[in-house]
Design a protein around this motif. Sequence first.
Motif, PDB file in Angstrom:
ATOM      1  N   VAL B  72       0.835  -1.201   0.000  1.00  0.00           N
ATOM      2  CA  VAL B  72       0.000   0.000   0.000  1.00  0.00           C
ATOM      3  C   VAL B  72       0.873   1.256   0.000  1.00  0.00           C
ATOM      4  O   VAL B  72       0.633   2.199  -0.760  1.00  0.00           O
ATOM      5  N   PHE B  73       1.913   1.240   0.821  1.00  0.00           N
ATOM      6  CA  PHE B  73       2.819   2.396   0.845  1.00  0.00           C
ATOM      7  C   PHE B  73       3.539   2.547  -0.491  1.00  0.00           C
ATOM      8  O   PHE B  73       3.721   3.653  -0.995  1.00  0.00           O
ATOM      9  N   LEU B  74       3.957   1.407  -1.083  1.00  0.00           N
ATOM     10  CA  LEU B  74       4.637   1.457  -2.379  1.00  0.00           C
ATOM     11  C   LEU B  74       3.759   2.159  -3.409  1.00  0.00           C
ATOM     12  O   LEU B  74       4.252   2.892  -4.269  1.00  0.00           O
ATOM     13  N   LEU B  75       2.449   1.934  -3.315  1.00  0.00           N
ATOM     14  CA  LEU B  75       1.521   2.527  -4.275  1.00  0.00           C
ATOM     15  C   LEU B  75       1.170   3.975  -3.932  1.00  0.00           C
ATOM     16  O   LEU B  75       0.300   4.573  -4.557  1.00  0.00           O
ATOM     17  N   GLY B  76       1.846   4.506  -2.914  1.00  0.00           N
ATOM     18  CA  GLY B  76       1.602   5.897  -2.538  1.00  0.00           C
ATOM     19  C   GLY B  76       0.290   6.111  -1.813  1.00  0.00           C
ATOM     20  O   GLY B  76      -0.245   7.218  -1.800  1.00  0.00           O
ATOM     21  N   LYS B  77      -0.256   5.037  -1.237  1.00  0.00           N
ATOM     22  CA  LYS B  77      -1.565   5.138  -0.599  1.00  0.00           C
ATOM     23  C   LYS B  77      -1.489   4.958   0.915  1.00  0.00           C
ATOM     24  O   LYS B  77      -2.491   4.616   1.552  1.00  0.00           O
ATOM     25  N   GLY B  78      -0.302   5.151   1.464  1.00  0.00           N
ATOM     26  CA  GLY B  78      -0.144   4.971   2.909  1.00  0.00           C
ATOM     27  C   GLY B  78      -1.098   5.827   3.722  1.00  0.00           C
ATOM     28  O   GLY B  78      -1.534   5.447   4.814  1.00  0.00           O
ATOM     29  N   ASN B  79      -1.467   6.975   3.167  1.00  0.00           N
ATOM     30  CA  ASN B  79      -2.364   7.867   3.890  1.00  0.00           C
ATOM     31  C   ASN B  79      -3.767   7.290   4.058  1.00  0.00           C
ATOM     32  O   ASN B  79      -4.547   7.773   4.877  1.00  0.00           O
ATOM     33  N   LEU B  80      -4.097   6.243   3.269  1.00  0.00           N
ATOM     34  CA  LEU B  80      -5.428   5.641   3.396  1.00  0.00           C
ATOM     35  C   LEU B  80      -5.497   4.663   4.569  1.00  0.00           C
ATOM     36  O   LEU B  80      -6.583   4.283   4.992  1.00  0.00           O
ATOM     37  N   LEU B  81      -4.331   4.211   5.056  1.00  0.00           N
ATOM     38  CA  LEU B  81      -4.327   3.144   6.060  1.00  0.00           C
ATOM     39  C   LEU B  81      -4.858   3.662   7.395  1.00  0.00           C
ATOM     40  O   LEU B  81      -4.297   4.578   7.989  1.00  0.00           O
ATOM     41  N   ALA B  82      -5.926   3.023   7.854  1.00  0.00           N
ATOM     42  CA  ALA B  82      -6.512   3.394   9.141  1.00  0.00           C
ATOM     43  C   ALA B  82      -6.046   2.460  10.244  1.00  0.00           C
ATOM     44  O   ALA B  82      -6.132   2.784  11.424  1.00  0.00           O
ATOM     45  N   GLY B  83      -5.565   1.288   9.854  1.00  0.00           N
ATOM     46  CA  GLY B  83      -5.095   0.330  10.841  1.00  0.00           C
ATOM     47  C   GLY B  83      -4.216  -0.726  10.192  1.00  0.00           C
ATOM     48  O   GLY B  83      -4.399  -1.060   9.016  1.00  0.00           O
ATOM     49  N   VAL B  84      -3.230  -1.221  10.951  1.00  0.00           N
ATOM     50  CA  VAL B  84      -2.317  -2.255  10.458  1.00  0.00           C
ATOM     51  C   VAL B  84      -2.058  -3.241  11.599  1.00  0.00           C
ATOM     52  O   VAL B  84      -2.529  -3.024  12.720  1.00  0.00           O
ATOM     53  N   THR B  85      -1.280  -4.313  11.327  1.00  0.00           N
ATOM     54  CA  THR B  85      -0.959  -5.259  12.396  1.00  0.00           C
ATOM     55  C   THR B  85       0.226  -4.751  13.202  1.00  0.00           C
ATOM     56  O   THR B  85       0.928  -3.837  12.774  1.00  0.00           O
ATOM     57  N   ARG B  86       0.438  -5.376  14.337  1.00  0.00           N
ATOM     58  CA  ARG B  86       1.563  -4.941  15.161  1.00  0.00           C
ATOM     59  C   ARG B  86       2.900  -5.323  14.542  1.00  0.00           C
ATOM     60  O   ARG B  86       3.945  -4.905  15.009  1.00  0.00           O
ATOM     61  N   TYR B  87       2.880  -6.154  13.496  1.00  0.00           N
ATOM     62  CA  TYR B  87       4.139  -6.524  12.837  1.00  0.00           C
ATOM     63  C   TYR B  87       4.476  -5.577  11.686  1.00  0.00           C
ATOM     64  O   TYR B  87       5.528  -5.711  11.081  1.00  0.00           O
ATOM     65  N   CYS B  88       3.560  -4.668  11.349  1.00  0.00           N
ATOM     66  CA  CYS B  88       3.804  -3.771  10.226  1.00  0.00           C
ATOM     67  C   CYS B  88       4.744  -2.670  10.679  1.00  0.00           C
ATOM     68  O   CYS B  88       4.328  -1.720  11.336  1.00  0.00           O
ATOM     69  N   ASN B  89       6.044  -2.814  10.323  1.00  0.00           N
ATOM     70  CA  ASN B  89       7.067  -1.882  10.807  1.00  0.00           C
ATOM     71  C   ASN B  89       7.777  -1.170   9.673  1.00  0.00           C
ATOM     72  O   ASN B  89       8.766  -0.477   9.880  1.00  0.00           O
ATOM     73  N   PHE B  90       7.308  -1.372   8.440  1.00  0.00           N
ATOM     74  CA  PHE B  90       7.977  -0.766   7.285  1.00  0.00           C
ATOM     75  C   PHE B  90       6.942  -0.315   6.280  1.00  0.00           C
ATOM     76  O   PHE B  90       5.969  -1.021   6.057  1.00  0.00           O
ATOM     77  N   PRO B  91       7.147   0.809   5.609  1.00  0.00           N
ATOM     78  CA  PRO B  91       8.147   1.849   5.920  1.00  0.00           C
ATOM     79  C   PRO B  91       7.870   2.477   7.287  1.00  0.00           C
ATOM     80  O   PRO B  91       6.783   2.290   7.813  1.00  0.00           O
ATOM     81  N   PRO B  92       8.838   3.224   7.822  1.00  0.00           N
ATOM     82  CA  PRO B  92       8.729   3.707   9.209  1.00  0.00           C
ATOM     83  C   PRO B  92       7.365   4.304   9.587  1.00  0.00           C
ATOM     84  O   PRO B  92       6.908   4.046  10.704  1.00  0.00           O
ATOM     85  N   PRO B  93       6.706   5.066   8.706  1.00  0.00           N
ATOM     86  CA  PRO B  93       5.415   5.619   9.129  1.00  0.00           C
ATOM     87  C   PRO B  93       4.397   4.537   9.506  1.00  0.00           C
ATOM     88  O   PRO B  93       3.477   4.791  10.292  1.00  0.00           O
ATOM     89  N   ALA B  94       4.551   3.322   8.969  1.00  0.00           N
ATOM     90  CA  ALA B  94       3.602   2.244   9.256  1.00  0.00           C
ATOM     91  C   ALA B  94       3.597   1.904  10.737  1.00  0.00           C
ATOM     92  O   ALA B  94       2.568   1.518  11.305  1.00  0.00           O
ATOM     93  N   ALA B  95       4.787   2.050  11.359  1.00  0.00           N
ATOM     94  CA  ALA B  95       4.913   1.634  12.754  1.00  0.00           C
ATOM     95  C   ALA B  95       4.046   2.466  13.688  1.00  0.00           C
ATOM     96  O   ALA B  95       3.643   2.007  14.754  1.00  0.00           O
ATOM     97  N   SER B  96       3.738   3.697  13.288  1.00  0.00           N
ATOM     98  CA  SER B  96       2.979   4.550  14.195  1.00  0.00           C
ATOM     99  C   SER B  96       1.479   4.549  13.891  1.00  0.00           C
ATOM    100  O   SER B  96       0.719   5.284  14.510  1.00  0.00           O
ATOM    101  N   LEU B  97       1.053   3.723  12.948  1.00  0.00           N
ATOM    102  CA  LEU B  97      -0.382   3.637  12.645  1.00  0.00           C
ATOM    103  C   LEU B  97      -1.102   2.841  13.730  1.00  0.00           C
ATOM    104  O   LEU B  97      -0.489   2.034  14.432  1.00  0.00           O
TER     105      LEU B  97
END
Lengths: 339, 326
Positions: B72-97
């Motif tokens: 999702v981040f590769l596609l430039g859509k990271g801003n759409l992510l409202a929630g991820v798993t606790r293992y999602c640590n990349f790219p760095p912004p994912a870790a704080s979702l």
Amino acid sequence: MRPGPERGFAGARSGTVFAALLAVLAGAVLLSASTGPVRIPLERYLDILLRGGADTSARVLLSLRLPRALLGVLVGGALSSSGVAFQALLRNPLADPYILGVSGGAAVGALSVALFLPTDASPFLPFFAFAGAALSALAVFLLARRRGGVSPERLILMGVVVGAFLNAVIMLMVTLSPPGKIPGALYWLMGDLGLATPGRVGTLLPYVAAGAAVLFALSRGLDLMLLGDHAAFQTGLSVERVKTATYLTASLLAGSVVAVSGLIGFVGLIVPHGARVLVGSGHRKLLPAAFLMGGAFLVLSDVIARTASPSGELPVGAVTALAGAPFFLYLLRRNGGRS
Amino acid sequence: MVRSDAVAASPFRRGVVLLAATAILAVSSAAATIDAADRFPLAMRDDRGVTVRLPSPPRRVVSLAPSLTESVFLLGKGNLLAGVTRYCNFPPPAASLPKVGGVTDPDVERIVALSPDIVLCTTDGNPRGKVAALEEMGIPCFATAPQDLDSVFSTIERIGAVLGDASRGRSEAAALRRRAERVRRVAGKRGSGAAPSVLFVVSTSPVIVAGNGTFMDELVRTAGGRNAAAGYFGRYPRLSVEDLVAASPDVIFVAGMAGVERFPEETTRWREVPAFRDEAVYTLDGDLVTRPGPRLVAALEEISGYLSAWAARPGESNSGRDGRKR
């Protein structure tokens, strides 16, 4: 088992039985030493054994296969002797260190040190497994103790309860541990002779030798204990002291083995019964026979564990349990009503 | 008696049904291709064979796997992510979702509370029951099941379409395909005579390696190596030290995960294993090689680099070491 003159093949022929057991054990060790993915030419074996060597064949044989086979002998022998002792002590054919929670205590001890020590804890592992076994054995012993002494029924009941509790603790430790903190713990818990090194075999040897010797020295006491506490007491045996010595020795014997090879169930349960068929229930013959038979059984199980699957090694504990579980059920059925 | 038979039969029957369902899924996922439809309302079949419908491009997305989050981040859509798993640590912004649990234990209630327009999930990591529960709550779930590099790339294309930017999906996938192709060409130039035997280790004590059918096996082969564990059955065979000696790998990769990077000393002492003798044991970031996402290509390039270095090592005549691998 029933007290009394259950003689089997015993008597004049016991020399033959022991010779046969020794031959089977030697055969098992040879088979184990000649099985493996590295091809070693037949004519090299004697050469390597007599003169050593530094090439791959020699090193595979001397530092992988032989230590593994010898570890199998020690572990199988120790578990079986320990099983014989527990069965006599508890007058219960279903007793063995695995069922009594002693093995579980050793596993908890070993896992705690791996989990809570900050750095590489492997050098301390055997010691803590040993301590865990001793502690759980002591706990069971104290829990089973009453004013009138220790009754076999209470001892086995407490052993099963403590064992179940310890198994839950093991599961929690494995589940809650951070990833990578106890690598390979699951495999070790299923029994693994693959950790054999000459050093580990050397470390285990004195424990097993001393434990087996002490049990052998207690043979007469164990024989008398089969008659029941009262009868044993009347022969002048200090029942409580023999019980305590037997219990602690058998626990420590099993604990030291768990430290190196993990939890291997059912060897201590099956083998004593097999040995009893061969030499009867007199412990002076039964203990050494069970030791030889247990060693051979585990070495052969390990050969199966290494060769049966095309996808690498199987846990040897699974192989012994596959053979042991049906036998256990058979014993339960045969001894249906008795405790 | 009759009753106990019925009880015993039902899990068996369920197993048969599951097996049949899996077989159907396998066939349908192979058939599933990228619909050209960029247009919404969108109706696209996922890897379960379920047709997922979206009335308009999603504005809130929950990802249930690190590989999907990375895509999702590769596609430039990271801003759409409202929630991820606790293992999602990349790219760095994912870790704080916001976290919705793990891959195997996503928290349905938390996901529902985030009111996503779509949940991206996998068939081989996320539990079926949880996904079904989400769907019953009216949340569309798009399930993916990439099995190899090619299907990782096509999965990225389809996620692009689901997120409302199919052309970005196609261009990112094409870029990854080009990079993989470059690695293949490099491997081809080295020639098959210089193909080292490689062991990809996922656990060092006991030694557990990546066998046939794993992404790691594909990475090694694509980069021009031979998997020394190919003769073993199963995806993750367990080898004894003697097996390791017999397999005699030239290069060993270790999938770095907490605690597995180091071989026990008594294992590395086996100098007859060329990889130990030549110190050709390399740790690769475990996240890179175990997540079927875009970063597999980065792992592929890294592996290719090590194999090129192996082929170019000075004064080596790889003769006499072939033909005895099992």
